[in-house]
Design an enzyme around this catalytic site. Sequence first.
Site, PDB file in Angstrom:
ATOM      1  N   TYR A   1     -17.238  -0.553 -95.327  1.00 33.64           N
ATOM      2  CA  TYR A   1     -18.363  -1.489 -95.382  1.00 33.64           C
ATOM      3  C   TYR A   1     -18.219  -2.466 -94.223  1.00 33.64           C
ATOM      4  O   TYR A   1     -17.338  -3.320 -94.220  1.00 33.64           O
ATOM      5  CB  TYR A   1     -18.365  -2.210 -96.726  1.00 33.64           C
ATOM      6  CG  TYR A   1     -19.561  -3.101 -97.002  1.00 33.64           C
ATOM      7  CD1 TYR A   1     -20.656  -3.151 -96.147  1.00 33.64           C
ATOM      8  CD2 TYR A   1     -19.604  -3.881 -98.153  1.00 33.64           C
ATOM      9  CE1 TYR A   1     -21.745  -3.957 -96.417  1.00 33.64           C
ATOM     10  CE2 TYR A   1     -20.690  -4.680 -98.445  1.00 33.64           C
ATOM     11  CZ  TYR A   1     -21.757  -4.720 -97.570  1.00 33.64           C
ATOM     12  OH  TYR A   1     -22.833  -5.524 -97.846  1.00 33.64           O
TER      13      TYR A   1
ATOM     14  N   LYS B   1     -20.938   2.072 -94.342  1.00 34.75           N
ATOM     15  CA  LYS B   1     -22.103   1.276 -94.724  1.00 34.75           C
ATOM     16  C   LYS B   1     -22.306   0.253 -93.606  1.00 34.75           C
ATOM     17  O   LYS B   1     -21.507  -0.666 -93.434  1.00 34.75           O
ATOM     18  CB  LYS B   1     -21.905   0.576 -96.064  1.00 34.75           C
ATOM     19  CG  LYS B   1     -23.123  -0.268 -96.460  1.00 34.75           C
ATOM     20  CD  LYS B   1     -22.943  -0.988 -97.791  1.00 34.75           C
ATOM     21  CE  LYS B   1     -24.169  -1.828 -98.107  1.00 34.75           C
ATOM     22  NZ  LYS B   1     -24.021  -2.580 -99.381  1.00 34.75           N
TER      23      LYS B   1
END
Length: 276
Positions: free
Chosen positions: A125, A153
């Site tokens: 992320y 992400k």
Amino acid sequence: MTLTGLYVPLITPFAADGSVALDALERLAHDVLGAGASGVVALGTTGEPSSLSPAERSTVVDLLAGVCTDLGRQLIVGTSDPAEVPASAAAALTLVPPFVRPGEDGVVAYFSALAARSPVPLVIYHVPYRTAQPLSAATLRRLAAVPGVAGLKLAVGGIDADTIDLLAGPPAGFAILGGDDVVISPLLALGAAGGILASAHLATASFARLTRSWDAGLGHRLARLSAALFAEPNPAVVKAVLHEQGRIPTPDVRLPLLPASKESTRTALDRLSETL
């Protein structure tokens, strides 16, 4: 394992007594998966994991793992410790180390060590406006080459030069998933494999269709909805709209978050009606 399409980072609904509303959570999981999502994310930021007790977090993961197994869909679990992730999960969503700013070499070393001991693949992320750690396209490619790292992400707050560079030549077998809801349409147009999108609690089928086959007009409408849903700290407005729809028992969030205003809720409902 292929990570592609729409993943919904589920809220954690709360009952009137403040406990986790597990029945509502199970219904939400079935709703979004039935509407075309490839999978769900448990304990993402949208799920308010820092406000949950260890027992609550474990119960949420177990429930969603069961739903995904039953429906043959993918579960991603947000965690800094992949050892806590069930073996049935598709991946662990793991944040770039926040606050400490270890530098790009430090980030690569960190994820190399984490992936080596993780029982499931990692999705990194990358959200530099929260972690304070920028990463270049070259470093993201280095991370993609780490064994056990399955995807990213990507939530850099917009479309910057490194995003364009990365998507112009994406690493083979590395899933780049958009994480900024408002700009998911241009990210998909540039070649992102899908998205992890809190907005997709609403208009799920439309978001799923967008991730499968990019459409500029649909993308513009969904961007307006996403902007309304993120008008206040996430997931306050999402929860308020879900409560207005009767899909969760309360719109409650836990501190330090505050409930959404009536104005933001009404605007989001109006945008939703324009989308459907």
